[in-house]
Design an enzyme around this catalytic site. Structure first.
Site, PDB file in Angstrom:
ATOM      1  N   ARG A 119      45.849  35.268  41.577  1.00 24.19           N
ATOM      2  CA  ARG A 119      44.733  34.770  42.362  1.00 24.19           C
ATOM      3  C   ARG A 119      44.483  33.298  42.123  1.00 24.19           C
ATOM      4  O   ARG A 119      44.148  32.551  43.012  1.00 24.19           O
ATOM      5  CB  ARG A 119      43.485  35.574  41.987  1.00 24.19           C
ATOM      6  CG  ARG A 119      42.205  34.983  42.490  1.00 24.19           C
ATOM      7  CD  ARG A 119      41.098  36.005  42.484  1.00 24.19           C
ATOM      8  NE  ARG A 119      41.514  37.215  43.160  1.00 24.19           N
ATOM      9  CZ  ARG A 119      41.067  38.435  42.845  1.00 24.19           C
ATOM     10  NH1 ARG A 119      40.222  38.600  41.861  1.00 24.19           N
ATOM     11  NH2 ARG A 119      41.494  39.472  43.511  1.00 24.19           N
ATOM     12  N   TYR A 120      44.604  32.884  40.882  1.00 21.52           N
ATOM     13  CA  TYR A 120      44.333  31.490  40.520  1.00 21.52           C
ATOM     14  C   TYR A 120      45.668  30.754  40.409  1.00 21.52           C
ATOM     15  O   TYR A 120      46.689  31.370  40.133  1.00 21.52           O
ATOM     16  CB  TYR A 120      43.604  31.444  39.178  1.00 21.52           C
ATOM     17  CG  TYR A 120      42.254  32.105  39.202  1.00 21.52           C
ATOM     18  CD1 TYR A 120      41.158  31.470  39.787  1.00 21.52           C
ATOM     19  CD2 TYR A 120      42.066  33.360  38.645  1.00 21.52           C
ATOM     20  CE1 TYR A 120      39.916  32.074  39.803  1.00 21.52           C
ATOM     21  CE2 TYR A 120      40.817  33.969  38.655  1.00 21.52           C
ATOM     22  CZ  TYR A 120      39.748  33.319  39.237  1.00 21.52           C
ATOM     23  OH  TYR A 120      38.518  33.912  39.251  1.00 21.52           O
ATOM     24  N   ARG A 123      47.434  31.040  36.602  1.00 21.24           N
ATOM     25  CA  ARG A 123      47.409  32.214  35.736  1.00 21.24           C
ATOM     26  C   ARG A 123      47.478  33.497  36.549  1.00 21.24           C
ATOM     27  O   ARG A 123      47.034  33.539  37.686  1.00 21.24           O
ATOM     28  CB  ARG A 123      46.167  32.219  34.835  1.00 21.24           C
ATOM     29  CG  ARG A 123      44.848  32.028  35.547  1.00 21.24           C
ATOM     30  CD  ARG A 123      43.910  31.245  34.628  1.00 21.24           C
ATOM     31  NE  ARG A 123      42.531  31.207  35.111  1.00 21.24           N
ATOM     32  CZ  ARG A 123      42.103  30.335  36.010  1.00 21.24           C
ATOM     33  NH1 ARG A 123      42.933  29.477  36.554  1.00 21.24           N
ATOM     34  NH2 ARG A 123      40.842  30.340  36.385  1.00 21.24           N
ATOM     35  N   CYS A 132      43.476  54.558  29.330  1.00 25.75           N
ATOM     36  CA  CYS A 132      42.348  54.052  28.560  1.00 25.75           C
ATOM     37  C   CYS A 132      41.934  55.105  27.557  1.00 25.75           C
ATOM     38  O   CYS A 132      42.092  56.307  27.813  1.00 25.75           O
ATOM     39  CB  CYS A 132      41.170  53.737  29.478  1.00 25.75           C
ATOM     40  SG  CYS A 132      41.327  52.126  30.249  1.00 25.75           S
ATOM     41  N   CYS A 136      35.273  54.017  30.875  1.00 25.51           N
ATOM     42  CA  CYS A 136      33.965  53.390  31.052  1.00 25.51           C
ATOM     43  C   CYS A 136      33.395  53.809  32.408  1.00 25.51           C
ATOM     44  O   CYS A 136      34.080  53.690  33.425  1.00 25.51           O
ATOM     45  CB  CYS A 136      34.088  51.874  31.042  1.00 25.51           C
ATOM     46  SG  CYS A 136      34.820  51.238  29.541  1.00 25.51           S
ATOM     47  N   CYS A 139      33.601  51.090  35.112  1.00 19.24           N
ATOM     48  CA  CYS A 139      34.906  50.450  35.318  1.00 19.24           C
ATOM     49  C   CYS A 139      35.036  49.914  36.738  1.00 19.24           C
ATOM     50  O   CYS A 139      34.799  50.618  37.703  1.00 19.24           O
ATOM     51  CB  CYS A 139      36.018  51.459  35.057  1.00 19.24           C
ATOM     52  SG  CYS A 139      37.669  50.748  35.264  1.00 19.24           S
ATOM     53  N   ARG A 141      37.821  49.149  38.023  1.00 21.55           N
ATOM     54  CA  ARG A 141      39.039  49.752  38.590  1.00 21.55           C
ATOM     55  C   ARG A 141      38.926  51.272  38.595  1.00 21.55           C
ATOM     56  O   ARG A 141      39.905  51.988  38.427  1.00 21.55           O
ATOM     57  CB  ARG A 141      40.270  49.304  37.792  1.00 21.55           C
ATOM     58  CG  ARG A 141      40.427  47.808  37.785  1.00 21.55           C
ATOM     59  CD  ARG A 141      41.822  47.310  37.435  1.00 21.55           C
ATOM     60  NE  ARG A 141      41.773  45.857  37.342  1.00 21.55           N
ATOM     61  CZ  ARG A 141      41.879  45.163  36.201  1.00 21.55           C
ATOM     62  NH1 ARG A 141      42.088  45.795  35.060  1.00 21.55           N
ATOM     63  NH2 ARG A 141      41.780  43.857  36.218  1.00 21.55           N
ATOM     64  N   ASP A 300      30.250  44.700  39.339  1.00 19.62           N
ATOM     65  CA  ASP A 300      30.957  44.616  40.626  1.00 19.62           C
ATOM     66  C   ASP A 300      30.445  45.631  41.649  1.00 19.62           C
ATOM     67  O   ASP A 300      29.728  46.569  41.309  1.00 19.62           O
ATOM     68  CB  ASP A 300      32.458  44.860  40.408  1.00 19.62           C
ATOM     69  CG  ASP A 300      33.140  43.673  39.759  1.00 19.62           C
ATOM     70  OD1 ASP A 300      32.670  42.541  39.965  1.00 19.62           O
ATOM     71  OD2 ASP A 300      34.142  43.885  39.044  1.00 19.62           O
ATOM     72  N   ASP A 337      32.010  38.111  40.083  1.00 17.11           N
ATOM     73  CA  ASP A 337      33.371  38.151  40.618  1.00 17.11           C
ATOM     74  C   ASP A 337      33.220  38.408  42.106  1.00 17.11           C
ATOM     75  O   ASP A 337      32.765  39.475  42.520  1.00 17.11           O
ATOM     76  CB  ASP A 337      34.196  39.241  39.913  1.00 17.11           C
ATOM     77  CG  ASP A 337      35.652  38.828  39.762  1.00 17.11           C
ATOM     78  OD1 ASP A 337      36.119  38.011  40.584  1.00 17.11           O
ATOM     79  OD2 ASP A 337      36.327  39.342  38.845  1.00 17.11           O
ATOM     80  N   LYS A 344      35.992  34.510  40.099  1.00 22.54           N
ATOM     81  CA  LYS A 344      34.746  34.460  39.333  1.00 22.54           C
ATOM     82  C   LYS A 344      33.945  33.210  39.672  1.00 22.54           C
ATOM     83  O   LYS A 344      34.482  32.107  39.627  1.00 22.54           O
ATOM     84  CB  LYS A 344      35.073  34.469  37.841  1.00 22.54           C
ATOM     85  CG  LYS A 344      35.811  35.708  37.426  1.00 22.54           C
ATOM     86  CD  LYS A 344      36.208  35.629  35.959  1.00 22.54           C
ATOM     87  CE  LYS A 344      37.090  36.787  35.566  1.00 22.54           C
ATOM     88  NZ  LYS A 344      38.451  36.703  36.136  1.00 22.54           N
TER      89      LYS A 344
HETATM   90  C1  LIG Z   1      39.490  37.076  35.561  1.00 24.67           C
HETATM   91  C2  LIG Z   1      40.795  36.881  36.158  1.00 24.67           C
HETATM   92  C3  LIG Z   1      41.662  35.913  35.679  1.00 24.67           C
HETATM   93  C4  LIG Z   1      41.315  35.014  34.505  1.00 24.67           C
HETATM   94  O1  LIG Z   1      40.260  34.193  34.778  1.00 24.67           O
HETATM   95  P1  LIG Z   1      39.733  33.196  33.661  1.00 24.67           P
HETATM   96  O2  LIG Z   1      38.523  32.589  34.288  1.00 24.67           O
HETATM   97  O3  LIG Z   1      40.834  32.236  33.405  1.00 24.67           O
HETATM   98  O4  LIG Z   1      39.436  34.011  32.442  1.00 24.67           O
HETATM   99  C5  LIG Z   1      42.879  35.779  36.287  1.00 24.67           C
HETATM  100  N1  LIG Z   1      43.230  36.533  37.331  1.00 24.67           N
HETATM  101  C6  LIG Z   1      42.411  37.468  37.842  1.00 24.67           C
HETATM  102  C7  LIG Z   1      42.848  38.254  39.022  1.00 24.67           C
HETATM  103  C8  LIG Z   1      41.158  37.679  37.265  1.00 24.67           C
HETATM  104  O5  LIG Z   1      40.357  38.614  37.764  1.00 24.67           O
END
Ligand SMILES: *Cc1c(COP(=O)(O)O)cnc(C)c1O
Length: 438
Positions: A119-120, A123, A132, A136, A139, A141, A300, A337, A344
């Protein structure tokens, strides 16, 4: 070392007090999945109103509680107990609102290959386990909990790793699931070894709730394996100060002593921790155990979580009670989120209350209103992203840093000519028939 209640549970399960308690595999094997077993181990009957809907709820969302986590419940006021509320299925989970979604974060849609959410820009999330220790109730998910068909095998994980290998902008890999620590040490070792071979992967993060619900999992062997793969960061998930027990402390100490930086992601949950004093006690206990509060999540919009949700104002009130009132690094970032995969979004009380051309007006945590005088002269440098020609010395060994800006960053930059961001379905723009919007 074991509490009276733990000894009782051990006796009920094993008919002996030989200490299987500290064996995580024993804990997993004896996870509590039925209401009858739960009552037997707690030595009490649950109130009829929570007992009756058990079957109906668990057909949709199953229950699983480690004997250890069960032993933390306070039977004197069980229905208000934070451990009970996070682990026992209530009828409220079947209330589905129009605004609820199966996959609010669009993790499935943002998935280039099964098990990866990218998504980002830099990362990616790699789902490596669908198991698990404790399910939870909150959760995000939830749709996948207990979904046996979805166990990622070596082949699927290899495809995810292959995607990361072929995507050089990924410098940070988050291992999640399920709980990655329910995999064996050898299997985790293999995944970490494969990731280590990828030169652009700078750090690996693991998200696990085992220090909370199965602290026995944090063995010497596990941490010895993990520390071969540094830099490894771990985020755990404590929601209430009562969860930080002697066993959890021991687990956290092993991880911290292995040089693993620890963070915590809490979820703001109605009836569990939606209280400034509880949150303050939690963050204080966390840092005393070398865990840095990282995120506090707004709950969420996943199906079955409605009864856990608080207004955003509750989160802001908690932030207001932390910022300035306690150690800076005790304060997590409060995030929502965004539904639809927006990622986020941090939310905060407002501290910058006004400004003019040479002054800003701020207020502090005590309510004191103050001014900050801005510099009389500041020479803005036109940035064309040509760092070689710039007086600010950004010297990188390998100049692979991308110079593409996105979002608001793009509007702020000098070297891009975008002046607005316009949604793709903007009718006015569609009428104009131009696409100068980006
Ligand atoms: C939370 C999340 C991350 C990591 O986000 P950070 O703000 O770097 O901790 C990366 N990918 C996805 C899909 C996430 O939900």
């Amino acid at each position: 070392m074991l509490s009276t209640k733990q000894k009782y549970i051990l006796q009920e399960i094993d008919g002996s007090d030989k200490s299987n308690w500290t064996n995580w595999k024993w804990q997993m094997k004896h996870c509590v999945k039925s209401v009858e077993q739960m009552e037997k181990l707690l030595g009490m009957n649950l109130p009829e109103r929570v007992r009756k809907p058990f079957k109906e709820v668990t057909e949709k969302f199953p229950m699983s509680i480690t004997p250890y986590y069960l032993s933390l419940m306070d039977c004197n006021d069980i229905e208000n107990d934070p451990v009970f509320k996070q682990s026992y299925p209530l009828i409220n989970e079947l209330e589905i609102l129009d605004s609820d979604m199966r996959d609010p974060l669009h993790e499935d849609a943002d998935s280039p290959v099964d098990g990866v959410t990218h998504r980002y820009p830099d990362r990616a999330l790699l789902l490596i386990s669908n198991m698990c220790a404790m399910y939870c109730r909150h959760c995000t998910r939830k749709r996948r909990v207990g979904d046996q068909d979805n166990i990622p095998n070596r082949e699927q994980i290899s495809k995810g790793i292959e995607y990361i290998k072929n995507t050089p902008e990924i410098r940070d890999v988050l291992l999640s699931g399920g709980d990655p620590f329910l995999l064996s040490d050898d299997y985790l070792d293999w995944i970490l070894t494969e990731l280590e071979k990828i030169s652009h992967v700078e750090i690996v993060r693991i998200g696990t709730r085992t220090p909370v619900v199965l602290p026995q999992r944090i063995t010497e062997e596990l941490v010895d394996m993990l520390k071969k793969h540094h830099p490894v960061w771990i985020n755990t998930h404590f929601n209430h100060p009562r969860e930080i027990t002697q066993s959890s402390r021991t687990a956290l100490k092993k991880l911290a002593d292995a040089g693993i930086p620890l963070g915590n992601q809490s979820v703001l949950l109605s009836g569990v921790n939606d209280c400034p004093r509880i949150m303050k006690a939690l963050v204080h206990k966390l840092v005393a155990n070398r865990v840095r509060p990282y995120y506090m999540y707004q709950c969420d919009l996943s199906e079955g979580l409605n009864h856990f949700r608080t207004p955003v104002g509750k989160g802001i009130e908690i932030m207001e009670s932390l910022i300035g009132h306690t150690t800076g690094f005790c304060v997590p970032t409060y995030v929502i989120d965004a539904p639809g995969g927006g990622g986020k979004i941090p939310v905060m009380p407002h501290y910058l209350i006004s400004w003019s051309t040479n002054k800003v007006i701020l207020r502090n945590y005590e309510g004191v209103i103050t001014t900050y005088k801005e510099p009389n002269s500041y020479e803005p440098t036109f940035c064309d992203r040509n760092c070689d020609k710039c007086d600010l010395q950004l010297s990188l060994d390998n100049n692979t840093d991308d110079i593409k800006s996105i979002g608001i960053q793009k509007l702020l930059s000098d070297h891009e000519d975008a002046i607005s961001l316009i949604p793709t379905d903007n009718a006015r723009h569609d009428r104009r028939g131009d696409d100068s919007s980006d």
